[in-house]
Design an enzyme around this catalytic site. Structure first.
Site, PDB file in Angstrom:
ATOM      1  N   GLY A 240       0.988  -1.244   0.112  1.00  0.00           N
ATOM      2  CA  GLY A 240       0.014   0.135   0.120  1.00  0.00           C
ATOM      3  C   GLY A 240       0.952   1.282   0.145  1.00  0.00           C
ATOM      4  N   PRO A 277       4.444  -5.587  -0.784  1.00  0.00           N
ATOM      5  CA  PRO A 277       4.416  -4.321  -1.527  1.00  0.00           C
ATOM      6  C   PRO A 277       4.347  -4.535  -2.913  1.00  0.00           C
ATOM      7  CG  PRO A 277       6.785  -5.065  -0.892  1.00  0.00           C
ATOM      8  CD  PRO A 277       5.722  -5.987  -0.142  1.00  0.00           C
ATOM      9  N   ARG A 279       3.370  -1.677  -5.764  1.00  0.00           N
ATOM     10  CA  ARG A 279       3.631  -0.435  -6.465  1.00  0.00           C
ATOM     11  C   ARG A 279       4.970   0.282  -6.159  1.00  0.00           C
ATOM     12  NH1 ARG A 279      -0.751   2.957  -7.992  1.00  0.00           N
ATOM     13  NH2 ARG A 279      -1.967   1.974  -6.593  1.00  0.00           N
ATOM     14  N   CYS A 344     -12.043   4.204 -29.454  1.00  0.00           N
ATOM     15  CA  CYS A 344     -13.133   5.184 -29.657  1.00  0.00           C
ATOM     16  C   CYS A 344     -13.988   5.540 -28.224  1.00  0.00           C
ATOM     17  CB  CYS A 344     -14.121   4.390 -30.833  1.00  0.00           C
ATOM     18  SG  CYS A 344     -13.165   3.890 -32.175  1.00  0.00           S
ATOM     19  N   GLU A 345     -13.572   6.156 -27.747  1.00  0.00           N
ATOM     20  CA  GLU A 345     -14.097   6.509 -26.251  1.00  0.00           C
ATOM     21  C   GLU A 345     -13.552   7.978 -25.930  1.00  0.00           C
ATOM     22  OE1 GLU A 345     -14.894   4.160 -23.086  1.00  0.00           O
ATOM     23  OE2 GLU A 345     -14.734   2.403 -24.277  1.00  0.00           O
ATOM     24  N   TYR A 373       0.760  -1.657 -12.278  1.00  0.00           N
ATOM     25  CA  TYR A 373      -0.632  -1.776 -12.609  1.00  0.00           C
ATOM     26  C   TYR A 373      -0.689  -0.974 -14.228  1.00  0.00           C
ATOM     27  CZ  TYR A 373      -1.004  -2.499  -7.974  1.00  0.00           C
ATOM     28  OH  TYR A 373      -0.857  -3.140  -6.532  1.00  0.00           O
TER      29      TYR A 373
HETATM   30  N1  LLP Z   1      -1.852  -6.868  -1.033  1.00  0.00           N
HETATM   31  C1  LLP Z   1      -3.189  -6.943  -1.205  1.00  0.00           C
HETATM   32  C2  LLP Z   1      -3.915  -7.918  -0.611  1.00  0.00           C
HETATM   33  C3  LLP Z   1      -3.468  -6.075  -2.458  1.00  0.00           C
HETATM   34  O1  LLP Z   1      -4.752  -6.115  -2.674  1.00  0.00           O
HETATM   35  C4  LLP Z   1      -2.675  -5.177  -3.116  1.00  0.00           C
HETATM   36  C5  LLP Z   1      -3.168  -4.466  -4.027  1.00  0.00           C
HETATM   37  C6  LLP Z   1      -1.245  -5.320  -2.611  1.00  0.00           C
HETATM   38  C7  LLP Z   1      -1.100  -5.983  -1.609  1.00  0.00           C
HETATM   39  C8  LLP Z   1      -0.272  -4.418  -3.299  1.00  0.00           C
HETATM   40  O2  LLP Z   1      -0.579  -3.058  -2.905  1.00  0.00           O
HETATM   41  P1  LLP Z   1       0.620  -1.903  -3.423  1.00  0.00           P
HETATM   42  O3  LLP Z   1       1.734  -1.936  -2.355  1.00  0.00           O
HETATM   43  O4  LLP Z   1       0.749  -2.310  -4.770  1.00  0.00           O
HETATM   44  O5  LLP Z   1      -0.270  -0.588  -3.111  1.00  0.00           O
HETATM   45  N2  LLP Z   1      -4.780  -0.812 -10.025  1.00  0.00           N
HETATM   46  C9  LLP Z   1      -4.576   0.130  -8.947  1.00  0.00           C
HETATM   47  C10 LLP Z   1      -4.093  -0.687  -7.480  1.00  0.00           C
HETATM   48  C11 LLP Z   1      -4.847  -1.858  -7.158  1.00  0.00           C
HETATM   49  C12 LLP Z   1      -4.144  -2.356  -5.837  1.00  0.00           C
HETATM   50  C13 LLP Z   1      -4.811  -3.728  -5.436  1.00  0.00           C
HETATM   51  N3  LLP Z   1      -4.222  -4.245  -4.189  1.00  0.00           N
HETATM   52  C14 LLP Z   1      -3.692   1.186  -9.442  1.00  0.00           C
HETATM   53  O6  LLP Z   1      -3.318   1.043 -10.635  1.00  0.00           O
HETATM   54  O7  LLP Z   1      -3.663   2.153  -8.719  1.00  0.00           O
END
Ligand code: LLP
Length: 422
Positions: A240, A277, A279, A344-345, A373
């Site tokens: 997150g 982690p 992102r 086309c959007e 992502y």
């Molecule tokens: N663990 C779980 C259970 C998750 O659902 C997620 C992300 C992560 C870890 C990793 O989170 P991060 O460290 O990457 O924040 N498509 C969206 C983001 C969706 C995140 C979904 N879950 C975007 O492009 O911003």
């Protein structure tokens, strides 16, 4: 910090000239930097170095390319997976099963069986019904599943609503007050071993306060469970951590800030901590390079039409997300334009009325911070072939996913028998 930089008026990925690369591979293309991926992993790991053997399970969903996972596996990363496909990718990329965590709100029996057969480290379970099913599958296979319960702490992560996961109204996890009951159930069911709890409250968090509140709730929960005679040996703190997307915006909390918070909040927990982690490891390690097809002066605004579209990088269309835009070879000067793709959007818009480097038809531009992502959320909408991915390492580069072939895309369809003789 990333390894995409201007060298003598041209954007490079490490020691690779993006103009030459785009000429050779074609556009659009995703380009990832090994040095950036490695650096971010190391910075994160160093921020947690004071903990007792933490498990860093890279969230494969952020960028599931086999070479990206393999880059991280070489550094000792585990994997957080949410489907059989992601699990198979992690295994294929060399992540040991003993470092794989299976999360997700809708695991099927088939996925549970495959994960048990692979011998993964842990299932993060999201509800009591899932406990019963997992117990059933494990018993049938003569296996024991290590289970952590995903807690919904009821904390607002203060991020985009579509990627917030820890509020009571979200579909994720078990309400915290219900967890002791569910944990006792997990401890009593055959084929299961209740090992811990976890939480993941959302993505792109730019404030540590919601995490701090969540960690405090988890700490209380661990104490309550132990008082009830239940053993707790692991806590998964999820992923997150937000990253900078927009030059000039306040910097999000650093991994070091996060590590200090974790150390403080968990000092007396006496558990193995786990992290997921995504992102923050790969986000800044990727760019999407695209070519300007045409400049279209409009009545109300001018459009820069590029050869990438919402199907290649969905984040701006889906979340209104900001990605910095740079000319790969700036001509000098700026212009105000709305940057759109050919789909086309009207939603196929990367940026509205944005001041960008001045560009002309044929120029290359880069959407920055597209490593997380990005390619993984791509689709073939408008029958556009999936974009190739290139991994750079110093002066070396390799196509780690070739551009999808249109003939191959067509070949996935079948003409129904009653249509085939026409
Ligand atoms: N663990 C779980 C259970 C998750 O659902 C997620 C992300 C992560 C870890 C990793 O989170 P991060 O460290 O990457 O924040 N498509 C969206 C983001 C969706 C995140 C979904 N879950 C975007 O492009 O911003």
């Amino acid at each position: 910090m990333d390894h995409f930089a201007d060298r003598g008026g041209a954007l490079f990925a490490e020691d690779v000239d993006l103009t030459a690369l785009a000429d050779e591979v074609g556009t659009p293309l995703y380009v990832y930097s090994t040095a950036t991926i490695e650096r971010h992993y190391r910075v994160f790991a160093e921020a947690l170095a004071g903990l007792n053997d933490p498990l860093i399970a890279y969230a494969v969903k952020a960028n599931p390319n086999l070479s990206v996972i393999a880059t991280l596996a070489r550094l000792g990363a585990g994997a957080d997976v949410v489907s059989e496909g992601e699990m198979r990718r992690a295994l294929a990329a060399g992540v040991p099963p003993g470092r794989i965590v299976f999360s997700g709100v809708g695991k099927t029996r088939g996925e549970m069986a495959a994960a048990l057969a692979a011998g993964i480290y842990q299932f993060n379970v999201e509800g009591e019904a899932e406990l019963h099913v997992l117990s059933d599958v494990a018993v049938a296979l003569g296996q024991t599943a290590a289970v952590a319960l995903r807690v919904n702490p009821g904390v607002d992560a203060k991020t985009h609503a579509k990627i917030s996961t820890g509020r009571a109204e979200n579909k994720f996890g078990i309400a915290i007050d219900r967890v002791p009951h569910a944990y006792a159930l997990a401890a009593s069911l055959p084929g299961l071993r209740a090992v811990g709890v976890g939480a993941h409250i959302g993505s792109q968090l730019t404030d540590l306060a919601p995490l701090e509140a969540t960690f405090a709730l988890l700490g209380d929960l661990v104490a309550r469970l132990r008082t009830a005679g239940l053993a707790v040996e692991r806590v998964d703190l999820g992923g997150g951590l937000g990253i900078p997307y927009r030059t000039g915006d306040a910097a999000p909390p650093t991994p070091a800030d996060y590590g200090a918070l974790v150390a403080r909040a968990t000092a007396r927990w006496d558990v193995r901590l786990m992290f997921e982690p995504g992102r923050m490891i790969v986000g800044n390690a990727g760019v999407l390079v695209t070519r300007v097809v045409t400049i279209k002066p409009g009545e109300a605004r001018s459009f820069v039409v590029v050869d990438a579209a919402m199907n290649d990088l969905l984040r701006p269309a889906l979340y209104g997300a900001w990605h910095d835009i740079r000319a790969v070879t700036p001509r000098g000067g700026t212009m105000v334009a709305t940057i759109v793709g050919p789909v086309c959007e009207t939603g196929d818009t990367f940026a509205e009325d944005r001041t960008i480097d001045r560009v002309d038809a044929g120029d290359l531009i880069a959407f920055m911070t597209a490593g997380a992502y990005g390619a993984t959320m791509a689709s073939t909408y408008n029958s556009r072939p999936l974009v190739p991915e290139v991994l750079v390492d110093g002066a070396d580069w390799a196509i780690v996913r070739p551009r999808e072939d249109i003939a191959a895309q067509l070949a996935r369809d079948r003409i129904a028998p009653w249509l085939s003789n026409h």
